[in-house]
Design a protein around this motif. Structure first.
Motif, PDB file in Angstrom:
ATOM      1  N   ALA A 125      -0.305   7.783  13.261  1.00 61.01           N
ATOM      2  CA  ALA A 125      -1.469   8.259  12.518  1.00 61.01           C
ATOM      3  C   ALA A 125      -2.754   8.064  13.306  1.00 61.01           C
ATOM      4  N   ARG A 180      -2.948  11.309  16.699  1.00 57.62           N
ATOM      5  CA  ARG A 180      -3.938  12.317  16.300  1.00 57.62           C
ATOM      6  C   ARG A 180      -5.146  12.327  17.228  1.00 57.62           C
ATOM      7  N   LEU A 194      -3.971  14.409  20.052  1.00 55.87           N
ATOM      8  CA  LEU A 194      -3.934  15.804  19.634  1.00 55.87           C
ATOM      9  C   LEU A 194      -5.312  16.450  19.757  1.00 55.87           C
ATOM     10  N   ARG A 195      -6.349  15.718  19.360  1.00 56.01           N
ATOM     11  CA  ARG A 195      -7.704  16.268  19.458  1.00 56.01           C
ATOM     12  C   ARG A 195      -8.101  16.514  20.918  1.00 56.01           C
ATOM     13  N   ARG A 218      -6.240  19.621  22.696  1.00 57.09           N
ATOM     14  CA  ARG A 218      -6.696  20.981  22.407  1.00 57.09           C
ATOM     15  C   ARG A 218      -7.640  21.490  23.490  1.00 57.09           C
ATOM     16  N   GLY A 226       2.630  11.939  15.630  1.00 59.26           N
ATOM     17  CA  GLY A 226       1.248  12.134  15.202  1.00 59.26           C
ATOM     18  C   GLY A 226       0.711  13.511  15.509  1.00 59.26           C
ATOM     19  N   GLN A 227       1.245  14.153  16.549  1.00 62.33           N
ATOM     20  CA  GLN A 227       0.776  15.488  16.931  1.00 62.33           C
ATOM     21  C   GLN A 227       1.313  16.592  16.028  1.00 62.33           C
ATOM     22  N   LEU A 228       2.336  16.284  15.239  1.00 61.54           N
ATOM     23  CA  LEU A 228       2.991  17.316  14.440  1.00 61.54           C
ATOM     24  C   LEU A 228       2.257  17.613  13.135  1.00 61.54           C
ATOM     25  N   GLN A 229       1.221  16.826  12.829  1.00 60.47           N
ATOM     26  CA  GLN A 229       0.430  17.020  11.611  1.00 60.47           C
ATOM     27  C   GLN A 229       1.323  17.034  10.357  1.00 60.47           C
ATOM     28  N   LEU A 230       2.163  16.029  10.247  1.00 62.45           N
ATOM     29  CA  LEU A 230       3.061  15.891   9.105  1.00 62.45           C
ATOM     30  C   LEU A 230       2.303  15.357   7.898  1.00 62.45           C
ATOM     31  N   THR A 231       2.898  15.519   6.725  1.00 59.21           N
ATOM     32  CA  THR A 231       2.348  14.862   5.546  1.00 59.21           C
ATOM     33  C   THR A 231       2.573  13.356   5.685  1.00 59.21           C
ATOM     34  N   LEU A 283       5.632  11.638   7.728  1.00 63.82           N
ATOM     35  CA  LEU A 283       5.336  10.756   8.851  1.00 63.82           C
ATOM     36  C   LEU A 283       6.025   9.401   8.673  1.00 63.82           C
TER      37      LEU A 283
END
Length: 224
Positions: free
Chosen positions: A57, A61, A64-65, A68, A146-151, A155
């Motif tokens: 988490a 993430r 991930l930011r 991009r 964390g990169q998969l943007q799971l609920t 997660l």
């Protein structure tokens, strides 16, 4: 999600922990062995899940930011992790050839395993916490989650799958011991000790080298 859970289960199984496996026979010959084992494994599991959620988490993430805008970031991290795993494999190999690598729990560790169940739970949690911070396979796996943007539920479930797989070999020792006839329990613990002494180091070397090669390939493909 099945593919993700399968991948995480395989990664968890690859996270061989000779120390944790070596602790099981020691606890199983103490008074109230199953309560002792469950306390230690309970601490390990709780810590592993908590650390996994924090890394996935948080760090996942954040990566991930950055990814991009910087597509080179993740493959670069994978290359560095691959180098670290290769270094671990080479170090273990050299140390084993010199006879300096001992997977047997130290005297200090054996003394710690006589603690109360509550402290044993804490010990299991602290050991896993320390291992997770330096375990590059664990860190990469959690970053990927964390990169998969799971609920939140997905997660946590994914982290639990990894944690169960990572502790599977330790739990297997306990189950085999529990199911064995009384007269064979000592023999089983002796066998676990022998297998740990003979094969744990080589398993760690092979898994580290294999994952290193896989990360090198994945990182190269992403750069292309």
């Amino acid at each position: 999600m099945i593919a993700l859970y399968t991948a995480l289960a395989l990664l968890g199984l690859s996270a061989i922990d000779p120390v944790g496996i070596g602790v099981m026979p020691i606890l199983l010959v103490q008074k109230r062995p199953h309560a002792r084992v469950f306390a230690f494994l309970g601490g390990s599991f709780t810590s592993l899940v908590a650390m996994g959620v924090v890394f996935a988490a948080g760090l996942g993430r954040v990566v991930l930011r950055f990814e991009r805008d910087s597509h080179w970031l993740l493959p670069t991290i994978e290359l560095l992790v691959g180098v670290c795993l290769l270094a671990i494999a080479l170090t273990c190999f050299i140390q084993s050839q010199r006879g300096k690598l001992d997977v047997e729990p130290s005297a200090r560790m054996r003394e710690s395993l006589r603690l109360s169940n509550y402290r044993l739970f804490t010990l299991g949690a602290l050991l896993v916490m320390a291992q997770s911070i330096v375990d590059v396979v664990f860190v990469v796996a959690m970053v990927r989650i964390g990169q998969l943007q799971l609920t939140v539920l997905q997660l946590i479930t994914a982290v639990i799958v990894y944690a169960i797989a990572a502790l599977f070999l330790q739990a297997l020792v306990v189950v085999v011991f529990w199911l064995a006839p009384t007269q064979r329990k000592t023999e089983i613990l002796r066998t676990v000790h022998m297998l740990l002494e003979r094969y744990a180091t080589w398993a760690l070397i092979i898994v580290s080298a294999g994952l290193s090669a896989l990360l090198f390939v994945l990182a190269t493909l992403q750069f292309d």
